[in-house]
Design an enzyme around this catalytic site. Sequence first.
Site, PDB file in Angstrom:
ATOM      1  N   CYS A 192      52.436  47.807  45.349  1.00  0.00           N
ATOM      2  CA  CYS A 192      51.599  47.898  46.852  1.00  0.00           C
ATOM      3  C   CYS A 192      53.257  49.586  47.060  1.00  0.00           C
ATOM      4  O   CYS A 192      53.370  49.965  46.186  1.00  0.00           O
ATOM      5  CB  CYS A 192      52.140  47.106  47.902  1.00  0.00           C
ATOM      6  SG  CYS A 192      51.781  45.709  48.279  1.00  0.00           S
ATOM      7  N   ARG A 198      48.495  54.135  43.151  1.00  0.00           N
ATOM      8  CA  ARG A 198      49.115  52.481  43.263  1.00  0.00           C
ATOM      9  C   ARG A 198      47.683  51.288  43.176  1.00  0.00           C
ATOM     10  O   ARG A 198      48.456  50.416  42.983  1.00  0.00           O
ATOM     11  CB  ARG A 198      50.311  52.578  43.991  1.00  0.00           C
ATOM     12  CG  ARG A 198      51.063  53.274  43.448  1.00  0.00           C
ATOM     13  CD  ARG A 198      52.559  53.235  44.395  1.00  0.00           C
ATOM     14  NE  ARG A 198      53.414  51.730  44.137  1.00  0.00           N
ATOM     15  CZ  ARG A 198      54.236  51.580  43.120  1.00  0.00           C
ATOM     16  NH1 ARG A 198      54.546  52.587  42.146  1.00  0.00           N
ATOM     17  NH2 ARG A 198      54.734  50.725  42.651  1.00  0.00           N
ATOM     18  N   TRP A 225      48.180  45.614  49.111  1.00  0.00           N
ATOM     19  CA  TRP A 225      47.630  44.910  47.786  1.00  0.00           C
ATOM     20  C   TRP A 225      47.500  44.079  48.162  1.00  0.00           C
ATOM     21  O   TRP A 225      48.506  43.104  48.209  1.00  0.00           O
ATOM     22  CB  TRP A 225      48.399  45.475  46.399  1.00  0.00           C
ATOM     23  CG  TRP A 225      46.956  45.041  45.746  1.00  0.00           C
ATOM     24  CD1 TRP A 225      46.908  43.861  44.891  1.00  0.00           C
ATOM     25  CD2 TRP A 225      46.285  45.462  44.800  1.00  0.00           C
ATOM     26  NE1 TRP A 225      46.241  43.827  43.871  1.00  0.00           N
ATOM     27  CE2 TRP A 225      45.518  44.491  43.728  1.00  0.00           C
ATOM     28  CE3 TRP A 225      45.631  46.955  44.766  1.00  0.00           C
ATOM     29  CZ2 TRP A 225      44.437  45.316  43.105  1.00  0.00           C
ATOM     30  CZ3 TRP A 225      44.272  47.102  43.998  1.00  0.00           C
ATOM     31  CH2 TRP A 225      43.633  46.726  43.142  1.00  0.00           C
ATOM     32  N   ASN A 270      57.127  45.465  49.061  1.00  0.00           N
ATOM     33  CA  ASN A 270      56.369  45.645  48.640  1.00  0.00           C
ATOM     34  C   ASN A 270      57.097  44.470  47.268  1.00  0.00           C
ATOM     35  O   ASN A 270      57.912  44.366  46.768  1.00  0.00           O
ATOM     36  CB  ASN A 270      56.231  47.009  47.520  1.00  0.00           C
ATOM     37  CG  ASN A 270      55.685  46.826  46.143  1.00  0.00           C
ATOM     38  OD1 ASN A 270      54.717  45.995  46.113  1.00  0.00           O
ATOM     39  ND2 ASN A 270      56.283  48.235  45.739  1.00  0.00           N
ATOM     40  N   GLY A 271      56.100  43.793  46.643  1.00  0.00           N
ATOM     41  CA  GLY A 271      56.207  42.197  45.736  1.00  0.00           C
ATOM     42  C   GLY A 271      55.226  40.899  46.439  1.00  0.00           C
ATOM     43  O   GLY A 271      55.026  40.982  46.691  1.00  0.00           O
ATOM     44  N   GLU A 287      41.349  51.015  23.445  1.00  0.00           N
ATOM     45  CA  GLU A 287      42.306  51.605  24.314  1.00  0.00           C
ATOM     46  C   GLU A 287      39.953  52.470  24.410  1.00  0.00           C
ATOM     47  O   GLU A 287      39.886  52.328  26.278  1.00  0.00           O
ATOM     48  CB  GLU A 287      42.630  52.729  23.867  1.00  0.00           C
ATOM     49  CG  GLU A 287      43.072  54.164  24.817  1.00  0.00           C
ATOM     50  CD  GLU A 287      43.680  53.037  25.940  1.00  0.00           C
ATOM     51  OE1 GLU A 287      44.226  54.219  27.023  1.00  0.00           O
ATOM     52  OE2 GLU A 287      44.087  51.800  26.744  1.00  0.00           O
ATOM     53  N   LYS A 323      39.116  52.686  28.732  1.00  0.00           N
ATOM     54  CA  LYS A 323      39.217  53.258  29.590  1.00  0.00           C
ATOM     55  C   LYS A 323      38.043  53.241  30.884  1.00  0.00           C
ATOM     56  O   LYS A 323      37.749  53.820  31.534  1.00  0.00           O
ATOM     57  CB  LYS A 323      39.145  54.455  28.693  1.00  0.00           C
ATOM     58  CG  LYS A 323      40.327  54.714  28.877  1.00  0.00           C
ATOM     59  CD  LYS A 323      41.586  55.431  29.714  1.00  0.00           C
ATOM     60  CE  LYS A 323      42.516  55.434  29.810  1.00  0.00           C
ATOM     61  NZ  LYS A 323      42.867  53.624  30.268  1.00  0.00           N
ATOM     62  N   GLU A 347      37.405  49.897  32.651  1.00  0.00           N
ATOM     63  CA  GLU A 347      37.933  49.834  34.329  1.00  0.00           C
ATOM     64  C   GLU A 347      37.910  51.362  35.520  1.00  0.00           C
ATOM     65  O   GLU A 347      37.444  50.663  36.692  1.00  0.00           O
ATOM     66  CB  GLU A 347      39.981  50.598  34.121  1.00  0.00           C
ATOM     67  CG  GLU A 347      39.888  51.771  33.182  1.00  0.00           C
ATOM     68  CD  GLU A 347      41.209  51.647  33.094  1.00  0.00           C
ATOM     69  OE1 GLU A 347      42.072  51.205  33.510  1.00  0.00           O
ATOM     70  OE2 GLU A 347      41.678  52.440  32.166  1.00  0.00           O
ATOM     71  N   HIS A 353      30.665  36.533  13.569  1.00  0.00           N
ATOM     72  CA  HIS A 353      30.966  35.367  13.816  1.00  0.00           C
ATOM     73  C   HIS A 353      30.811  35.065  15.177  1.00  0.00           C
ATOM     74  O   HIS A 353      31.912  34.174  16.309  1.00  0.00           O
ATOM     75  CB  HIS A 353      32.700  35.235  14.203  1.00  0.00           C
ATOM     76  CG  HIS A 353      33.411  35.476  12.522  1.00  0.00           C
ATOM     77  ND1 HIS A 353      33.957  34.394  11.823  1.00  0.00           N
ATOM     78  CD2 HIS A 353      33.384  36.110  11.838  1.00  0.00           C
ATOM     79  CE1 HIS A 353      33.744  35.202  10.515  1.00  0.00           C
ATOM     80  NE2 HIS A 353      33.934  36.164  10.518  1.00  0.00           N
ATOM     81  N   LYS A 385      47.928  51.725  39.346  1.00  0.00           N
ATOM     82  CA  LYS A 385      48.301  51.951  38.652  1.00  0.00           C
ATOM     83  C   LYS A 385      49.895  51.684  37.595  1.00  0.00           C
ATOM     84  O   LYS A 385      49.525  51.366  36.936  1.00  0.00           O
ATOM     85  CB  LYS A 385      49.262  53.256  39.066  1.00  0.00           C
ATOM     86  CG  LYS A 385      49.643  54.449  38.519  1.00  0.00           C
ATOM     87  CD  LYS A 385      48.655  54.814  37.214  1.00  0.00           C
ATOM     88  CE  LYS A 385      49.475  55.568  36.251  1.00  0.00           C
ATOM     89  NZ  LYS A 385      48.551  56.058  35.302  1.00  0.00           N
TER      90      LYS A 385
END
Length: 622
Positions: A2, A27, A76, A112-113, A495, A499, A502, A518, A617
Amino acid sequence: MCGIVGYTGTRQAAPILLEGLSKLEYRGYDSAGIAVREGEELTKVVKETGRLRNLYEKTDGGNALPGTCGIGHTRWATHGEPTQTNAHPHVSGNCTGSGSGAVESEVVGVHNGIIENYQELKEKLLKHGYQFYSDTDTEIVIKLVDYYYKKYKIGPVDAIAKTMVRVRGSYALELMFTDHPGEIWVARKDSPMIIGIADGETYIASDVPAILKYTRSVYYIDNLEFAKLTPGEAVFYDLNGDKVQKEPVEITFSAEAAEKGGFEHFMMKEIHEQPKAVADTLHSVIKEGKIDLTNVGLDETQIKQIQNIILVACGSAWHVGMACQYVLEDLTDISVRVELASEFRYRKPKFRRDTLVIAISQSGETADTLAALRLAKENGIPTLAIVNVVGSSIAREADNVFYTLAGPEIAVATTKAYSTQLIAGYCLAVQFGFVRESIDKESYGRYIEELQLIPQKIERLLEEKERIQWFAAKYANVHDVFFIGRGIDYAICLEGSLKLKEISYIHSEAYAAGELKHGTISLIENGTLVIGVLTQSDLYEKTISNMVECKSRGAYLMGLTTYGKYATEDQVNFTVYVPKVDEHFVGSLAVIPLQLLGYYISVARGLDVDKPRNLAKSVTVE
């Protein structure tokens, strides 16, 4: 996760709070709210679900709320759905959480947490007559502060200290007390918080961009500390209620660095900032043709004693670790392994005394990575942090720090932070190899020359972005994408796949090419896009063979390789070339087209590139 902001001073607080929250939108959040008071008057709380603009419109940009002291929050959802009632700020009274109005509560706060023992605390408070209007763990903390405040009748210092002792979990907490006008009280454990002072005004935020416009002089509040904030002054306390002396830290980057600068999105701006970010990071350690780790804090004696390296990280930083693992092991005689911090901390690992643990994090606040770092330190293992934020928790707690010089990164999807972390890993590998005599002087000089050419080669790649834009528009509606490669190429695939998924919400996976048979190849069908990364000479033919096998099952092939490599265009449908560079370092170039591909596909699909759904973020909670 948050975002929190706060202000106490001489100006109207609400517009400052809203502007600060706008700088923290990256964020991730699903609701927002502010609480403002003027002198002895009652605190006014306004909150809304959805985007910050809803709160902005509800308060006329903050102009409808008089008052020079206030706190704000973008939430959030963790405990409780993203509703107006569950939005912050929360109060100690029996407010309905309807979204606006003056409140007659002793305590108003944001958080926040995550509070882990919230259920236990709630049961305690219920027995003392407290009622709850929301489903959040935050409301419980606010009412616990209220309980101790009323029980001991001593003041905020004792009430906050006793609350911090009882609470388990993580928090960055902002509080306002009815009978302490003009004051904001803050407390911290494992969630980021900074405090800025300038010209008789005090600012609070969970990240630097929110207050850069007003001050570059900030205090970092440490774990299990709290503070009393008044206009132009901050007094810090430890858990015993004793005052703690702190010195301010100067933020070096400018407010303009956190703006879009003419680009449509922060992500594209940050992609274009990579040549400078990489060059700045290189210049910070390369002096007169040699790598100097003096500022990092590692000397030759320490380097020679290392026999094992453990890289711990999450997300893109873990992908950095995967790429650096190959380079470190090849250039040094050190055994290297890469660990997901979220798994490492629970595995009860066995440490050898000759091990170095390297924690990689852009924000320096990643909860799992911080916990992994602490686990290493508890076992007496030397630690090194690769971080981008000066004064962050990981930077403060690690024995040594390699600061990347990416500047503020606002887009949720990392680009320049990833690239600078990769460069930091390369520099460590080259220097470790030279000090330990696993590479000779001639090779050492050549590697350094190759590293210094990377920024201009990234610039060349960015000049050719139109081909990627064309390809992205053509395949924006693809349903499944597979990235395949071997060795370093596999690390790059990880990566590239992240990208894409997301920010475009397309199903995308990265596989070591040798694993296709496999099981994964059963998913290949007509129209599946397979992207092969082909930069390693000794692995090229094997990966091409895997790609052709996918093509025979209906896949469309994109190949990413270096100039002069074989006849790639004869084997695949679309080829992207990157400039030649020593193959150890090619990840710095190969990742650029994959960043652009993810960006342009997201744009073509009409999505919010900088703020993808469900993502934040910095992951500061488990």
